[in-house]
Motif scaffolding. Structure first.
Motif, PDB file in Angstrom:
ATOM      1  N   ALA A 146      35.304   1.460  -6.851  1.00 42.80           N
ATOM      2  CA  ALA A 146      34.475   2.261  -5.987  1.00 42.80           C
ATOM      3  C   ALA A 146      33.773   0.736  -5.808  1.00 42.80           C
ATOM      4  O   ALA A 146      33.896   0.610  -4.006  1.00 42.80           O
ATOM      5  CB  ALA A 146      33.605   2.411  -6.994  1.00 42.80           C
ATOM      6  N   ALA A 147      34.582  -0.149  -5.971  1.00 40.19           N
ATOM      7  CA  ALA A 147      33.006  -1.652  -5.896  1.00 40.19           C
ATOM      8  C   ALA A 147      34.101  -2.546  -4.710  1.00 40.19           C
ATOM      9  O   ALA A 147      33.792  -2.771  -3.247  1.00 40.19           O
ATOM     10  CB  ALA A 147      33.240  -2.664  -6.590  1.00 40.19           C
ATOM     11  N   SER A 148      35.403  -2.211  -4.911  1.00 42.36           N
ATOM     12  CA  SER A 148      36.527  -2.106  -3.551  1.00 42.36           C
ATOM     13  C   SER A 148      35.999  -1.408  -2.465  1.00 42.36           C
ATOM     14  O   SER A 148      36.172  -2.157  -1.362  1.00 42.36           O
ATOM     15  CB  SER A 148      37.915  -1.914  -3.938  1.00 42.36           C
ATOM     16  N   ILE A 149      35.881  -0.091  -2.571  1.00 44.66           N
ATOM     17  CA  ILE A 149      35.211   0.506  -1.162  1.00 44.66           C
ATOM     18  C   ILE A 149      33.957   0.016  -0.810  1.00 44.66           C
ATOM     19  O   ILE A 149      34.172   0.411   0.806  1.00 44.66           O
ATOM     20  CB  ILE A 149      35.591   2.183  -1.984  1.00 44.66           C
ATOM     21  N   LEU A 150      33.079  -0.154  -1.523  1.00 37.74           N
ATOM     22  CA  LEU A 150      31.831  -0.408  -0.804  1.00 37.74           C
ATOM     23  C   LEU A 150      31.958  -1.558  -0.049  1.00 37.74           C
ATOM     24  O   LEU A 150      31.573  -2.288   0.717  1.00 37.74           O
ATOM     25  CB  LEU A 150      31.127  -0.409  -2.060  1.00 37.74           C
ATOM     26  N   ALA A 151      32.917  -2.560  -0.811  1.00 37.08           N
ATOM     27  CA  ALA A 151      33.200  -4.479   0.026  1.00 37.08           C
ATOM     28  C   ALA A 151      33.830  -3.662   1.111  1.00 37.08           C
ATOM     29  O   ALA A 151      33.616  -4.779   2.061  1.00 37.08           O
ATOM     30  CB  ALA A 151      34.117  -4.179  -1.296  1.00 37.08           C
ATOM     31  N   ALA A 152      34.709  -2.611   1.274  1.00 38.58           N
ATOM     32  CA  ALA A 152      35.513  -2.494   2.800  1.00 38.58           C
ATOM     33  C   ALA A 152      34.896  -2.196   3.757  1.00 38.58           C
ATOM     34  O   ALA A 152      34.962  -2.200   5.099  1.00 38.58           O
ATOM     35  CB  ALA A 152      36.511  -1.853   2.533  1.00 38.58           C
ATOM     36  N   ARG A 153      33.117  -1.999   3.035  1.00 40.08           N
ATOM     37  CA  ARG A 153      32.673  -1.210   4.546  1.00 40.08           C
ATOM     38  C   ARG A 153      31.897  -2.223   5.226  1.00 40.08           C
ATOM     39  O   ARG A 153      32.063  -2.992   4.847  1.00 40.08           O
ATOM     40  CB  ARG A 153      31.528   0.291   3.953  1.00 40.08           C
ATOM     41  N   ALA A 154      31.757  -1.897   6.841  1.00 38.69           N
ATOM     42  CA  ALA A 154      31.720  -2.825   7.082  1.00 38.69           C
ATOM     43  C   ALA A 154      29.836  -3.247   7.274  1.00 38.69           C
ATOM     44  O   ALA A 154      29.262  -4.754   7.059  1.00 38.69           O
ATOM     45  CB  ALA A 154      31.274  -2.679   9.058  1.00 38.69           C
ATOM     46  N   GLU A 155      29.197  -2.247   7.051  1.00 40.74           N
ATOM     47  CA  GLU A 155      28.045  -2.871   6.481  1.00 40.74           C
ATOM     48  C   GLU A 155      27.751  -3.965   5.662  1.00 40.74           C
ATOM     49  O   GLU A 155      26.697  -4.163   5.187  1.00 40.74           O
ATOM     50  CB  GLU A 155      27.114  -1.562   5.856  1.00 40.74           C
ATOM     51  N   ASN A 156      28.805  -3.825   4.481  1.00 43.05           N
ATOM     52  CA  ASN A 156      28.319  -4.717   3.210  1.00 43.05           C
ATOM     53  C   ASN A 156      28.773  -6.181   3.510  1.00 43.05           C
ATOM     54  O   ASN A 156      29.430  -6.971   2.238  1.00 43.05           O
ATOM     55  CB  ASN A 156      28.913  -3.826   2.103  1.00 43.05           C
ATOM     56  N   THR A 157      29.976  -6.187   4.578  1.00 40.49           N
ATOM     57  CA  THR A 157      30.516  -8.093   4.795  1.00 40.49           C
ATOM     58  C   THR A 157      29.520  -8.800   4.877  1.00 40.49           C
ATOM     59  O   THR A 157      28.271  -8.660   5.005  1.00 40.49           O
ATOM     60  CB  THR A 157      31.185  -7.661   6.796  1.00 40.49           C
ATOM     61  N   GLY A 158      29.639 -10.182   3.729  1.00 37.78           N
ATOM     62  CA  GLY A 158      29.406 -11.011   3.239  1.00 37.78           C
ATOM     63  C   GLY A 158      28.250 -10.917   2.712  1.00 37.78           C
ATOM     64  O   GLY A 158      27.413 -11.493   1.844  1.00 37.78           O
ATOM     65  N   LYS A 159      27.781  -9.377   1.710  1.00 37.12           N
ATOM     66  CA  LYS A 159      26.971  -8.744   0.518  1.00 37.12           C
ATOM     67  C   LYS A 159      27.990  -9.425  -0.836  1.00 37.12           C
ATOM     68  O   LYS A 159      29.233  -9.085  -0.855  1.00 37.12           O
ATOM     69  CB  LYS A 159      26.624  -7.467   0.870  1.00 37.12           C
ATOM     70  N   THR A 160      27.462  -9.735  -2.355  1.00 42.38           N
ATOM     71  CA  THR A 160      28.103  -9.430  -3.134  1.00 42.38           C
ATOM     72  C   THR A 160      28.000  -8.143  -3.288  1.00 42.38           C
ATOM     73  O   THR A 160      26.815  -7.829  -3.898  1.00 42.38           O
ATOM     74  CB  THR A 160      27.795 -10.010  -3.909  1.00 42.38           C
ATOM     75  N   ILE A 161      29.041  -7.592  -4.253  1.00 45.38           N
ATOM     76  CA  ILE A 161      29.095  -6.194  -5.234  1.00 45.38           C
ATOM     77  C   ILE A 161      29.398  -6.390  -5.764  1.00 45.38           C
ATOM     78  O   ILE A 161      29.941  -7.441  -6.399  1.00 45.38           O
ATOM     79  CB  ILE A 161      30.637  -4.996  -4.257  1.00 45.38           C
ATOM     80  N   VAL A 162      28.248  -5.807  -7.533  1.00 46.43           N
ATOM     81  CA  VAL A 162      28.899  -6.172  -8.768  1.00 46.43           C
ATOM     82  C   VAL A 162      29.128  -5.252  -9.284  1.00 46.43           C
ATOM     83  O   VAL A 162      28.993  -3.054  -8.613  1.00 46.43           O
ATOM     84  CB  VAL A 162      27.100  -6.446  -8.800  1.00 46.43           C
ATOM     85  N   ALA A 163      30.050  -4.738 -10.008  1.00 47.60           N
ATOM     86  CA  ALA A 163      30.288  -3.963 -10.757  1.00 47.60           C
ATOM     87  C   ALA A 163      30.759  -4.002 -12.135  1.00 47.60           C
ATOM     88  O   ALA A 163      31.043  -5.425 -12.799  1.00 47.60           O
ATOM     89  CB  ALA A 163      32.573  -3.183 -10.168  1.00 47.60           C
ATOM     90  N   VAL A 164      29.785  -2.765 -13.063  1.00 45.56           N
ATOM     91  CA  VAL A 164      30.008  -3.007 -14.090  1.00 45.56           C
ATOM     92  C   VAL A 164      31.337  -2.403 -14.897  1.00 45.56           C
ATOM     93  O   VAL A 164      31.421  -1.099 -14.443  1.00 45.56           O
ATOM     94  CB  VAL A 164      28.499  -2.111 -14.886  1.00 45.56           C
TER      95      VAL A 164
END
Length: 77
Positions: free
Chosen positions: A43-61
């Motif tokens: 799920a984190a990798s799906i979110l990280a691949a989205r254009a709107e998340n470019t440059g953002k940090t995705i945190v997964a528990v």
């Protein structure tokens, strides 16, 4: 009752994707995690691949360890 106001989206992760992510993470990071953690990683990798998340940090528990799966087919190969 589930409060749907506290989250923005639910991602459905297929079992095979969770298994694959769990294995790749365990091999690359040498950290034993379970299937639920694999789903969180996918799920984190799906979110990280989205254009709107470019440059953002995705945190997964990572909610589980993999020790209880050692005797299952999940760890064969």
């Amino acid at each position: 009752m589930l409060d749907t106001e506290i989250y923005g989206e639910v991602l459905a992760i297929e079992n095979e994707d969770a298994f694959s992510e769990r294995k790749a993470f365990a091999v690359s990071k040498v950290i034993l995690v379970g299937i639920s953690s694999g789903a969180a990683l996918k799920a984190a990798s799906i979110l990280a691949a989205r254009a709107e998340n470019t440059g953002k940090t995705i945190v997964a528990v990572l909610p589980d360890s993999g020790d209880r799966y050692l005797s299952t087919p999940l760890f064969r190969n």
